[in-house]
Design a protein around this motif. Sequence first.
Motif, PDB file in Angstrom:
ATOM      1  N   ALA A 143      -2.271 -13.459   4.552  1.00 41.34           N
ATOM      2  CA  ALA A 143      -1.332 -13.020   3.518  1.00 41.34           C
ATOM      3  C   ALA A 143      -1.889 -11.834   2.741  1.00 41.34           C
ATOM      4  CB  ALA A 143      -1.030 -14.176   2.568  1.00 41.34           C
ATOM      5  N   ALA A 144      -3.160 -11.932   2.361  1.00 37.71           N
ATOM      6  CA  ALA A 144      -3.793 -10.853   1.603  1.00 37.71           C
ATOM      7  C   ALA A 144      -3.824  -9.560   2.412  1.00 37.71           C
ATOM      8  CB  ALA A 144      -5.207 -11.267   1.205  1.00 37.71           C
ATOM      9  N   ALA A 145      -4.160  -9.680   3.686  1.00 34.30           N
ATOM     10  CA  ALA A 145      -4.228  -8.490   4.546  1.00 34.30           C
ATOM     11  C   ALA A 145      -2.855  -7.859   4.733  1.00 34.30           C
ATOM     12  CB  ALA A 145      -4.828  -8.862   5.902  1.00 34.30           C
ATOM     13  N   GLY A 146      -1.832  -8.687   4.886  1.00 34.73           N
ATOM     14  CA  GLY A 146      -0.477  -8.158   5.017  1.00 34.73           C
ATOM     15  C   GLY A 146      -0.033  -7.412   3.778  1.00 34.73           C
ATOM     16  N   ALA A 147      -0.371  -7.950   2.599  1.00 37.04           N
ATOM     17  CA  ALA A 147       0.007  -7.309   1.345  1.00 37.04           C
ATOM     18  C   ALA A 147      -0.718  -5.974   1.151  1.00 37.04           C
ATOM     19  CB  ALA A 147      -0.289  -8.244   0.171  1.00 37.04           C
ATOM     20  N   VAL A 148      -2.022  -5.974   1.390  1.00 42.59           N
ATOM     21  CA  VAL A 148      -2.806  -4.747   1.196  1.00 42.59           C
ATOM     22  C   VAL A 148      -2.376  -3.669   2.190  1.00 42.59           C
ATOM     23  CG1 VAL A 148      -5.122  -3.740   1.331  1.00 42.59           C
ATOM     24  CG2 VAL A 148      -4.774  -5.924   0.165  1.00 42.59           C
ATOM     25  N   THR A 149      -2.132  -4.060   3.423  1.00 44.35           N
ATOM     26  CA  THR A 149      -1.696  -3.096   4.432  1.00 44.35           C
ATOM     27  C   THR A 149      -0.358  -2.473   4.049  1.00 44.35           C
ATOM     28  OG1 THR A 149      -2.845  -4.340   6.165  1.00 44.35           O
ATOM     29  CG2 THR A 149      -1.153  -2.795   6.873  1.00 44.35           C
ATOM     30  N   ALA A 150       0.586  -3.300   3.596  1.00 48.65           N
ATOM     31  CA  ALA A 150       1.888  -2.778   3.176  1.00 48.65           C
ATOM     32  C   ALA A 150       1.752  -1.879   1.951  1.00 48.65           C
ATOM     33  CB  ALA A 150       2.839  -3.931   2.888  1.00 48.65           C
ATOM     34  N   LEU A 151       0.835  -2.241   1.062  1.00 51.27           N
ATOM     35  CA  LEU A 151       0.590  -1.416  -0.128  1.00 51.27           C
ATOM     36  C   LEU A 151       0.116  -0.020   0.263  1.00 51.27           C
ATOM     37  CD1 LEU A 151       0.190  -1.272  -3.273  1.00 51.27           C
ATOM     38  CD2 LEU A 151      -2.162  -2.034  -2.844  1.00 51.27           C
ATOM     39  N   ILE A 152      -0.873   0.034   1.136  1.00 50.56           N
ATOM     40  CA  ILE A 152      -1.434   1.324   1.550  1.00 50.56           C
ATOM     41  C   ILE A 152      -0.432   2.127   2.369  1.00 50.56           C
ATOM     42  CG2 ILE A 152      -3.234   2.403   2.957  1.00 50.56           C
ATOM     43  CD1 ILE A 152      -5.033   0.002   2.227  1.00 50.56           C
ATOM     44  N   LEU A 153       0.234   1.450   3.322  1.00 48.05           N
ATOM     45  CA  LEU A 153       1.147   2.161   4.212  1.00 48.05           C
ATOM     46  C   LEU A 153       2.369   2.687   3.462  1.00 48.05           C
ATOM     47  CD1 LEU A 153       1.433   3.007   7.149  1.00 48.05           C
ATOM     48  CD2 LEU A 153       2.569   0.821   7.622  1.00 48.05           C
ATOM     49  N   SER A 154       2.870   1.926   2.505  1.00 45.68           N
ATOM     50  CA  SER A 154       4.020   2.416   1.733  1.00 45.68           C
ATOM     51  C   SER A 154       3.619   3.596   0.850  1.00 45.68           C
ATOM     52  CB  SER A 154       4.614   1.288   0.881  1.00 45.68           C
ATOM     53  OG  SER A 154       3.696   0.821  -0.087  1.00 45.68           O
ATOM     54  N   GLN A 155       2.383   3.593   0.363  1.00 46.07           N
ATOM     55  CA  GLN A 155       1.881   4.751  -0.396  1.00 46.07           C
ATOM     56  C   GLN A 155       1.847   5.991   0.493  1.00 46.07           C
ATOM     57  OE1 GLN A 155       0.259   5.185  -3.808  1.00 46.07           O
ATOM     58  NE2 GLN A 155       0.749   7.229  -3.047  1.00 46.07           N
ATOM     59  N   VAL A 156       1.369   5.827   1.710  1.00 46.16           N
ATOM     60  CA  VAL A 156       1.268   6.957   2.635  1.00 46.16           C
ATOM     61  C   VAL A 156       2.654   7.465   3.036  1.00 46.16           C
ATOM     62  CG1 VAL A 156       0.523   7.641   4.954  1.00 46.16           C
ATOM     63  CG2 VAL A 156      -0.987   6.248   3.517  1.00 46.16           C
ATOM     64  N   MET A 157       3.568   6.554   3.318  1.00 44.59           N
ATOM     65  CA  MET A 157       4.876   6.946   3.829  1.00 44.59           C
ATOM     66  C   MET A 157       5.835   7.435   2.746  1.00 44.59           C
ATOM     67  SD  MET A 157       5.563   3.982   6.710  1.00 44.59           S
ATOM     68  CE  MET A 157       7.185   4.621   7.112  1.00 44.59           C
ATOM     69  N   TYR A 158       5.759   6.823   1.563  1.00 46.49           N
ATOM     70  CA  TYR A 158       6.748   7.121   0.523  1.00 46.49           C
ATOM     71  C   TYR A 158       6.138   7.782  -0.712  1.00 46.49           C
ATOM     72  CZ  TYR A 158       9.246   3.808   3.466  1.00 46.49           C
ATOM     73  OH  TYR A 158       9.802   3.171   4.532  1.00 46.49           O
ATOM     74  N   LYS A 159       4.847   8.102  -0.645  1.00 41.93           N
ATOM     75  CA  LYS A 159       4.129   8.791  -1.732  1.00 41.93           C
ATOM     76  C   LYS A 159       3.864   7.898  -2.942  1.00 41.93           C
ATOM     77  CE  LYS A 159       4.523  12.269   0.971  1.00 41.93           C
ATOM     78  NZ  LYS A 159       3.413  12.489   1.933  1.00 41.93           N
ATOM     79  N   LYS A 160       4.548   6.763  -3.008  1.00 39.72           N
ATOM     80  CA  LYS A 160       4.286   5.781  -4.049  1.00 39.72           C
ATOM     81  C   LYS A 160       4.360   4.382  -3.418  1.00 39.72           C
ATOM     82  CE  LYS A 160       6.020   8.417  -8.004  1.00 39.72           C
ATOM     83  NZ  LYS A 160       6.985   8.447  -9.139  1.00 39.72           N
ATOM     84  N   PRO A 161       3.540   3.465  -3.896  1.00 42.75           N
ATOM     85  CA  PRO A 161       3.603   2.118  -3.322  1.00 42.75           C
ATOM     86  C   PRO A 161       4.929   1.439  -3.666  1.00 42.75           C
ATOM     87  CG  PRO A 161       2.129   2.162  -5.212  1.00 42.75           C
ATOM     88  CD  PRO A 161       2.491   3.586  -4.923  1.00 42.75           C
ATOM     89  N   ASP A 162       5.428   0.662  -2.736  1.00 37.97           N
ATOM     90  CA  ASP A 162       6.715  -0.025  -2.892  1.00 37.97           C
ATOM     91  C   ASP A 162       6.445  -1.525  -3.055  1.00 37.97           C
ATOM     92  OD1 ASP A 162       9.133  -1.420  -2.358  1.00 37.97           O
ATOM     93  OD2 ASP A 162       9.929   0.302  -1.281  1.00 37.97           O
ATOM     94  N   LEU A 163       6.756  -2.065  -4.223  1.00 38.29           N
ATOM     95  CA  LEU A 163       6.481  -3.474  -4.495  1.00 38.29           C
ATOM     96  C   LEU A 163       7.186  -4.396  -3.512  1.00 38.29           C
ATOM     97  CD1 LEU A 163       5.376  -5.853  -6.125  1.00 38.29           C
ATOM     98  CD2 LEU A 163       7.300  -5.578  -7.715  1.00 38.29           C
ATOM     99  N   THR A 164       8.458  -4.092  -3.185  1.00 38.77           N
ATOM    100  CA  THR A 164       9.176  -4.977  -2.262  1.00 38.77           C
ATOM    101  C   THR A 164       8.519  -4.993  -0.889  1.00 38.77           C
ATOM    102  OG1 THR A 164      10.738  -3.226  -1.621  1.00 38.77           O
ATOM    103  CG2 THR A 164      11.339  -4.607  -3.496  1.00 38.77           C
TER     104      THR A 164
END
Length: 436
Positions: free
Chosen positions: A279-300
């Motif tokens: 769960a932790a790895a999935g959350a951190v990965t989504a946090l980083i990847l959404s920052q890279v793709m959308y320039k800002k992290p996406d909480l959802t």
Amino acid sequence: MKLTKSLIVGAALSALPTFALAQDAAPSFDEIGPYIMTTLLFCMAGFLVFFMAAGFAMLEGGLVRSKNVTMQMTKNIALFSIAAIMYWLVGFNTMYPGDFNGFFALGGVTVLDPVGVAAADAALDYASVGSDFFFQLVFVAATASIVSGAVAERIKLWPFLIFVIVLTGIMYPISGSWKWGGGWLDAMGFQDFAGSTVVHSVGGWAALAGVIVLGPRLGKYKDGKTNPMPGSNLALATLGTFILWLGWFGFNGGSQLAMGTVGDVSDVSRIFANTNMAAAAGAVTALILSQVMYKKPDLTMVLNGALAGLVSITAEPLAPSLFGALWIGAVGGVIVVLTIPMLDKFKLDDVVGAIPVHLFAGIWGTIAVVFYNSDASFITQITGIIAYGVFTFVASLVLWFILKAVMGIRVSEEDEINGLDMSEMGMEAYPEFSKG
């Protein structure tokens, strides 16, 4: 007096062998301990998985718009209650029919153990019927909750609940028997420890069929663009995610199905650790990847990344190392961030991201079993994925089309614009803000 005392002593001495025999006949803890501890595991794990119903409700309530929150709360409490009744009426004994042909055996009403059952009459090699029934019941309710979020904000209440009746009483138990009931997929060697496919992909396939038949929400896709429809309460959605994360310890840990030995208890703790890491790895990965793709992290995305990590590890939470759980969960986070916008390209409107989380990550988790479980084969895992997909998707599609033809499944445009809280329920979740 002396004669009386002699008679009493003699009677007492003669009774000693009887007392000794009675004590010898009583089962030792070595005999009843596994039954007691496994029953306790099912009860405790069942409590945790039951609390996931609150997690689904909070997550969905936070990700839909405020005008549809009451409807989502109603659907969630109703679907759990319906699942409880249907699983008692027919589902449990359909899913666990005993000796059957491996494909289908319609069961009857579940009957509990007698009050104060004696050790001689209990299944000492397993657990009480009540604890087993309750533990399995909360899983089927989770499957129905997956569908609820995907089809939100435009579906009528009663057609949805009729779908839940069939899903929880017939569809899920039939397909569940193929693996967990000792059916044909279990005989083939298909591996799914706690239900990446048996539970999560089944819910995902049913949700996908519903999304296709319903169509997207009004205004979601217009002029070739996807219009965001932000949820009403991201704090509530975050709370729901944490509740689901907590409940997952029971979901995966209870699926050890035994707590009668040192090895069993150690394995349960290992499952807890791996579940948390994924769960932790999935959350951190989504946090980083959404920052890279959308320039800002996406909480959802982060919330769904955590859930995708959990779904990904569910098929095999015991065998991997902590690093294994980390990378399996991380891939789940990647899947969510990449596939949520992919669904939008196909104009498949999944309100809460249930299909990427539960279907796509569920497929990944089922495949990932082959990396750590020597009893699993890639061909067998794919066979199971396809079998569950074809059966659940086709059956769901047919049922959705029948409901659409007979009673209609979508609210009118006017009702959708005004919100399902007023049109379907006649009450609002946030009446103070309705005029704002």
